[in-house]
Design an enzyme around this catalytic site. Structure first.
Site, short mmCIF file in Angstrom:
data_model
loop_
_atom_site.label_atom_id
_atom_site.label_comp_id
_atom_site.label_asym_id
_atom_site.label_seq_id
_atom_site.Cartn_x
_atom_site.Cartn_y
_atom_site.Cartn_z
N LEU A 110 -21.38 -15.93 -13.88
CA LEU A 110 -19.94 -15.78 -14.08
C LEU A 110 -19.72 -14.33 -14.49
O LEU A 110 -20.54 -13.76 -15.22
CB LEU A 110 -19.42 -16.70 -15.20
CG LEU A 110 -19.30 -18.20 -14.91
CD1 LEU A 110 -18.79 -18.92 -16.16
CD2 LEU A 110 -18.37 -18.46 -13.74
N ASP A 111 -18.62 -13.73 -14.04
CA ASP A 111 -18.31 -12.37 -14.46
C ASP A 111 -18.21 -12.30 -15.98
O ASP A 111 -17.83 -13.28 -16.64
CB ASP A 111 -16.98 -11.91 -13.87
CG ASP A 111 -17.06 -11.70 -12.36
OD1 ASP A 111 -18.17 -11.56 -11.84
OD2 ASP A 111 -15.99 -11.69 -11.72
N LYS A 112 -18.50 -11.16 -16.54
CA LYS A 112 -18.41 -10.97 -17.99
C LYS A 112 -17.04 -11.35 -18.52
O LYS A 112 -16.92 -11.99 -19.57
CB LYS A 112 -18.72 -9.51 -18.34
CG LYS A 112 -18.61 -9.19 -19.82
CD LYS A 112 -18.93 -7.72 -20.10
CE LYS A 112 -18.77 -7.40 -21.58
NZ LYS A 112 -19.08 -5.98 -21.87
N HIS A 118 -16.18 -11.64 -7.06
CA HIS A 118 -14.75 -11.37 -7.29
C HIS A 118 -13.84 -12.01 -6.25
O HIS A 118 -12.68 -11.60 -6.09
CB HIS A 118 -14.49 -9.86 -7.34
CG HIS A 118 -15.17 -9.18 -8.48
ND1 HIS A 118 -15.15 -7.81 -8.66
CD2 HIS A 118 -15.88 -9.67 -9.54
CE1 HIS A 118 -15.83 -7.49 -9.75
NE2 HIS A 118 -16.29 -8.61 -10.30
#
Length: 326
Positions: free
Chosen positions: A139-141, A243
């Site tokens: 998961l993105d930060k 994204h």
């Protein structure tokens, strides 16, 4: 020599490279340190010297030298107690094969040059019987929510295959600026990483694209609730591109609130946090061991919980995807 230990290779570790086995069991020891141990004969396999690429067999006995004096071992002792307590607070579900976490916004999944605290490092503190939990997706930060971690090597392989094969249905919640029309639909828009001009320089961005380097990207969405100029969206990424949901939302003209990277000024909404409003709400998938279909979900946390309260959105809302979208 005091502190020497011996580990036996398990059946499910057959064929694993020695360096990867070592990383799984002793994640704080860097590859360069392992190579040094091997050159000096301090790490041995079944009594003999070995190279880092040696394929292991069940029953192989691996000699582990004392690690107390190594810089990596000292770092592990420093974070283990604190991080063990922290990672335990994040656990939503756990069984013999997997752990489900509710990842906080702003916490990285893996480390980097300027990232010292991250999920991967924290997982080392809950190693049990020599088995270190393994990452199977990211998961993105700046994204929060449900995240799966494998507790065994077979579970890691099975879950990784499911993510690649799209056998895991994921639903994200997002707050977007605008009201997509139609209220429910599919975005089929290929994307690619490109260098784009930002101010006086260039930066890498994921953008809509065509041509050989573009990757197919498909996302389903539906409006759950509306409030003024914003919409509470459920989004389902059919493909798992970097994204993807953020780029697709912006391409609809309804960027995710707080997404300055892809939504610019339109991503700012007065009265709510300027942090990214994207959260992995739930996943449905076959259990990696039993094959039984299971669904897990994470409750909203942090700034998104505050925003949902601000707009009086239903934090227990459910989402039913039409059969034609599955």
């Amino acid at each position: 020599m005091s502190g020497v230990q011996t580990r036996t290779v398990k059946d499910d570790e057959a064929g694993m490279r020695l360096d990867r086995w070592f990383k799984a069991h002793f994640p704080s020891v860097r590859h360069g340190e392992l190579e040094k141990f091997l050159r000096k004969g301090q790490v041995r396999v079944s009594g003999g010297r070995a190279k880092s690429n040696r394929r292991l067999e069940p029953g192989d006995e691996i000699r582990i030298p004392p690690l107390d004096s190594s810089r990596a071992a000292k770092k592990q002792r420093q974070f283990s107690v604190e991080d063990q307590q922290e990672i335990r607070k994040l656990i939503l579900y756990e069984d013999e094969s997997l752990i489900a976490l509710n990842k906080p916004f702003g916490l990285a999944v893996q480390g980097g040059e300027k990232t010292r605290r991250h999920i991967d490092g924290m997982l080392a503190s809950v190693t049990k019987d020599g088995e270190r939990p393994r990452l199977v997706h990211r998961l993105d930060k700046d994204t929060g929510g449900l995240m799966l971690v494998a507790k065994t090597r077979p579970a890691a392989q099975r879950l990784s295959d499911m993510f690649k094969g799209r056998d895991i249905e994921k639903t994200y919640w997002a707050l977007v600026n605008g009201m997509p029309r139609p209220r429910e639909g599919t975005i089929d828009l290929p994307i690619a990483k490109r260098m784009v001009r930002i101010g006086d320089g260039e930066q890498e961005r994921v953008v809509p694209a065509d041509g050989e380097t573009a990757k197919k990207a498909v996302s389903h969405y539906q409006i759950i609730e509306e409030a003024g100029v914003v919409s509470f969206l459920a989004m389902q990424p059919v493909t798992g591109r970097t994204h993807q949901l953020r780029v697709h939302a912006a391409a609809m003209g309804c960027p995710v609130v707080g997404d300055g990277k892809y939504g610019s000024a339109q991503s700012r909404i007065e009265g709510v946090s300027q942090k990214l409003h994207l959260f992995c709400r739930s996943m449905s998938f076959p259990h990696p061991k039993s094959g039984r279909r299971m669904t897990l979900q994470a409750p909203l946390t942090g700034h998104m919980r505050e925003t949902w309260s601000f707009f009086a959105f239903n934090g227990e809302a459910t989402c039913e995807w039409p059969e034609e979208l599955k």
